[in-house]
Design a protein around this motif. Structure first.
Motif, PDB file in Angstrom:
ATOM      1  N   VAL A  18       0.851  -1.188   0.000  1.00  0.00           N
ATOM      2  CA  VAL A  18       0.000   0.000   0.000  1.00  0.00           C
ATOM      3  C   VAL A  18       0.886   1.237   0.000  1.00  0.00           C
ATOM      4  CG1 VAL A  18      -1.884  -1.182   1.200  1.00  0.00           C
ATOM      5  CG2 VAL A  18      -0.188   0.085   2.530  1.00  0.00           C
ATOM      6  N   THR A  19       0.316   2.365  -0.366  1.00  0.00           N
ATOM      7  CA  THR A  19       1.069   3.611  -0.349  1.00  0.00           C
ATOM      8  C   THR A  19       1.450   3.953   1.091  1.00  0.00           C
ATOM      9  OG1 THR A  19      -0.881   4.998  -0.058  1.00  0.00           O
ATOM     10  CG2 THR A  19      -0.207   4.480  -2.347  1.00  0.00           C
ATOM     11  N   LEU A  20       2.398   4.849   1.234  1.00  0.00           N
ATOM     12  CA  LEU A  20       2.822   5.268   2.563  1.00  0.00           C
ATOM     13  C   LEU A  20       1.656   5.877   3.337  1.00  0.00           C
ATOM     14  CD1 LEU A  20       5.111   5.542   4.588  1.00  0.00           C
ATOM     15  CD2 LEU A  20       5.739   7.692   3.483  1.00  0.00           C
ATOM     16  N   ASP A  21       0.894   6.764   2.697  1.00  0.00           N
ATOM     17  CA  ASP A  21      -0.275   7.355   3.358  1.00  0.00           C
ATOM     18  C   ASP A  21      -1.291   6.282   3.742  1.00  0.00           C
ATOM     19  OD1 ASP A  21       0.735   9.913   3.227  1.00  0.00           O
ATOM     20  OD2 ASP A  21      -0.332  10.414   1.368  1.00  0.00           O
ATOM     21  N   GLY A  22      -1.514   5.328   2.841  1.00  0.00           N
ATOM     22  CA  GLY A  22      -2.440   4.241   3.125  1.00  0.00           C
ATOM     23  C   GLY A  22      -1.968   3.385   4.286  1.00  0.00           C
ATOM     24  N   ALA A  29      -1.963  -3.443   7.532  1.00  0.00           N
ATOM     25  CA  ALA A  29      -1.098  -3.616   6.365  1.00  0.00           C
ATOM     26  C   ALA A  29       0.296  -4.053   6.812  1.00  0.00           C
ATOM     27  CB  ALA A  29      -1.008  -2.315   5.570  1.00  0.00           C
ATOM     28  N   THR A  30       0.880  -4.995   6.073  1.00  0.00           N
ATOM     29  CA  THR A  30       2.232  -5.459   6.393  1.00  0.00           C
ATOM     30  C   THR A  30       3.208  -5.199   5.248  1.00  0.00           C
ATOM     31  OG1 THR A  30       1.776  -7.696   5.601  1.00  0.00           O
ATOM     32  CG2 THR A  30       1.392  -7.254   7.949  1.00  0.00           C
ATOM     33  N   ALA A  31       2.738  -4.556   4.188  1.00  0.00           N
ATOM     34  CA  ALA A  31       3.587  -4.222   3.045  1.00  0.00           C
ATOM     35  C   ALA A  31       3.322  -2.773   2.654  1.00  0.00           C
ATOM     36  CB  ALA A  31       3.296  -5.148   1.866  1.00  0.00           C
ATOM     37  N   VAL A  32       4.384  -2.017   2.473  1.00  0.00           N
ATOM     38  CA  VAL A  32       4.254  -0.594   2.167  1.00  0.00           C
ATOM     39  C   VAL A  32       5.176  -0.234   1.009  1.00  0.00           C
ATOM     40  CG1 VAL A  32       5.979   0.076   3.909  1.00  0.00           C
ATOM     41  CG2 VAL A  32       4.281   1.733   3.165  1.00  0.00           C
ATOM     42  N   ARG A  33       4.738   0.729   0.207  1.00  0.00           N
ATOM     43  CA  ARG A  33       5.501   1.200  -0.942  1.00  0.00           C
ATOM     44  C   ARG A  33       5.923   2.643  -0.692  1.00  0.00           C
ATOM     45  NH1 ARG A  33       5.892   0.153  -6.507  1.00  0.00           N
ATOM     46  NH2 ARG A  33       6.077   2.021  -7.783  1.00  0.00           N
ATOM     47  N   ILE A  34       7.207   2.906  -0.850  1.00  0.00           N
ATOM     48  CA  ILE A  34       7.740   4.258  -0.698  1.00  0.00           C
ATOM     49  C   ILE A  34       8.057   4.803  -2.088  1.00  0.00           C
ATOM     50  CG2 ILE A  34       9.629   5.659   0.203  1.00  0.00           C
ATOM     51  CD1 ILE A  34       9.983   3.667   2.415  1.00  0.00           C
ATOM     52  N   GLU A  35       7.507   5.946  -2.388  1.00  0.00           N
ATOM     53  CA  GLU A  35       7.789   6.620  -3.655  1.00  0.00           C
ATOM     54  C   GLU A  35       9.008   7.527  -3.478  1.00  0.00           C
ATOM     55  OE1 GLU A  35       6.245   5.937  -6.429  1.00  0.00           O
ATOM     56  OE2 GLU A  35       4.635   4.741  -5.545  1.00  0.00           O
ATOM     57  N   ALA A  36       9.621   7.904  -4.590  1.00  0.00           N
ATOM     58  CA  ALA A  36      10.757   8.818  -4.553  1.00  0.00           C
ATOM     59  C   ALA A  36      10.361  10.097  -3.843  1.00  0.00           C
ATOM     60  CB  ALA A  36      11.235   9.117  -5.969  1.00  0.00           C
ATOM     61  N   GLY A  37      11.187  10.526  -2.928  1.00  0.00           N
ATOM     62  CA  GLY A  37      10.926  11.759  -2.202  1.00  0.00           C
ATOM     63  C   GLY A  37      10.183  11.579  -0.889  1.00  0.00           C
ATOM     64  N   ILE A  50       6.097  -4.667   9.724  1.00  0.00           N
ATOM     65  CA  ILE A  50       6.236  -4.588   8.267  1.00  0.00           C
ATOM     66  C   ILE A  50       7.033  -5.780   7.754  1.00  0.00           C
ATOM     67  CG2 ILE A  50       7.079  -3.222   6.328  1.00  0.00           C
ATOM     68  CD1 ILE A  50       6.891  -0.744   8.119  1.00  0.00           C
ATOM     69  N   ALA A  51       6.450  -6.519   6.818  1.00  0.00           N
ATOM     70  CA  ALA A  51       7.138  -7.658   6.212  1.00  0.00           C
ATOM     71  C   ALA A  51       7.836  -7.280   4.909  1.00  0.00           C
ATOM     72  CB  ALA A  51       6.140  -8.784   5.945  1.00  0.00           C
ATOM     73  N   LEU A  52       7.332  -6.235   4.233  1.00  0.00           N
ATOM     74  CA  LEU A  52       7.889  -5.825   2.948  1.00  0.00           C
ATOM     75  C   LEU A  52       7.844  -4.310   2.827  1.00  0.00           C
ATOM     76  CD1 LEU A  52       8.753  -6.228  -0.092  1.00  0.00           C
ATOM     77  CD2 LEU A  52       6.308  -6.387  -0.600  1.00  0.00           C
ATOM     78  N   VAL A  53       8.989  -3.736   2.462  1.00  0.00           N
ATOM     79  CA  VAL A  53       9.032  -2.336   2.056  1.00  0.00           C
ATOM     80  C   VAL A  53       9.493  -2.347   0.598  1.00  0.00           C
ATOM     81  CG1 VAL A  53      10.065  -0.061   2.360  1.00  0.00           C
ATOM     82  CG2 VAL A  53       9.560  -1.469   4.367  1.00  0.00           C
ATOM     83  N   GLU A  54       8.641  -1.824  -0.262  1.00  0.00           N
ATOM     84  CA  GLU A  54       8.942  -1.739  -1.688  1.00  0.00           C
ATOM     85  C   GLU A  54       9.312  -0.288  -1.992  1.00  0.00           C
ATOM     86  OE1 GLU A  54       6.557  -3.955  -4.842  1.00  0.00           O
ATOM     87  OE2 GLU A  54       5.804  -1.896  -4.976  1.00  0.00           O
TER      88      GLU A  54
END
Length: 141
Positions: A18-22, A29-37, A50-54
Motif C-alpha cells: 500500500v502507499t505510505l499514506d495508506g 497492512a504489512t507491506a508498504v511502498r515508498i515513492e521517490a521523495g 512490516i514484512a515488505l518495504v517496496e
C-alpha cells in the motif's frame, strides 16, 4: 515485469504494498511502498509489523531510494526490502550493499550479466548494510 530476483531464504511476500499514506492510515497492512521523495523515517515506529518495504525507482538515475534502504536497515529493519521499477542490472550490486534483498525490475535482466556484475569485485572498501568486511579492516583489524 520480469520475475522477482530475491536474495533471501524466506518466501516472497505476496501481499500488495500500500502507499505510505495508506499504510499510516491502516493498522493491518504489512507491506508498504515508498515513492521517490517520501521519507522512510516515518516507518521507523512501525518496523516490527512490516514484512515488505517496496521502494519505487521511477528513473534509474534517482538515488533517493538508496538512502531509504540505508535508513531502514540502520534502524534495524530485517524484513524484505524490494527495489521496484527502473532498476538496471549494474545497479543491483550497489543496491544490495545498501540493504536491498529483492528486486522487481521493469526490464528483463540478463542472468549472465547479473552474475558478472555481482562477482566482479572480490573486496569492498567501505562498511555497508550487506555485512561484508572491508579489506582494510581485515588487514588492520
Amino acid at each position: 515485469m520480469t520475475s522477482l530476483l530475491r536474495y533471501r531464504d524466506d518466501d516472497a511476500h505476496d501481499e500488495p504494498a500500500v502507499t505510505l499514506d495508506g499504510f499510516l492510515g491502516q493498522s493491518n497492512a504489512t507491506a508498504v511502498r515508498i515513492e521517490a521523495g517520501e521519507d522512510a523515517r516515518v516507518l521507523l515506529p512501525h518496523l516490527d509489523r512490516i514484512a515488505l518495504v517496496e521502494v519505487s525507482f521511477l528513473k534509474f538515475r534517482d538515488g533517493r531510494g538508496y538512502s531509504s534502504a540505508r535508513i531502514l536497515r540502520e534502524a534495524g529493519y530485517a524484513g524484505e526490502l524490494r527495489a521496484q521499477g527502473d532498476v538496471l542490472v549494474d545497479q543491483i550490486p550497489l543496491m544490495r550493499r545498501c540493504g536491498f534483498d529483492s528486486f522487481a525490475p521493469e526490464a528483463p535482466v540478463d542472468e549472465a550479466v547479473l552474475h558478472a556484475s555481482l562477482t566482479r569485485y572480490e573486496h569492498t572498501y567501505q562498511a555497508a548494510a550487506d555485512g561484508h568486511v572491508p579489506v582494510w579492516k581485515r588487514r588492520h583489524g
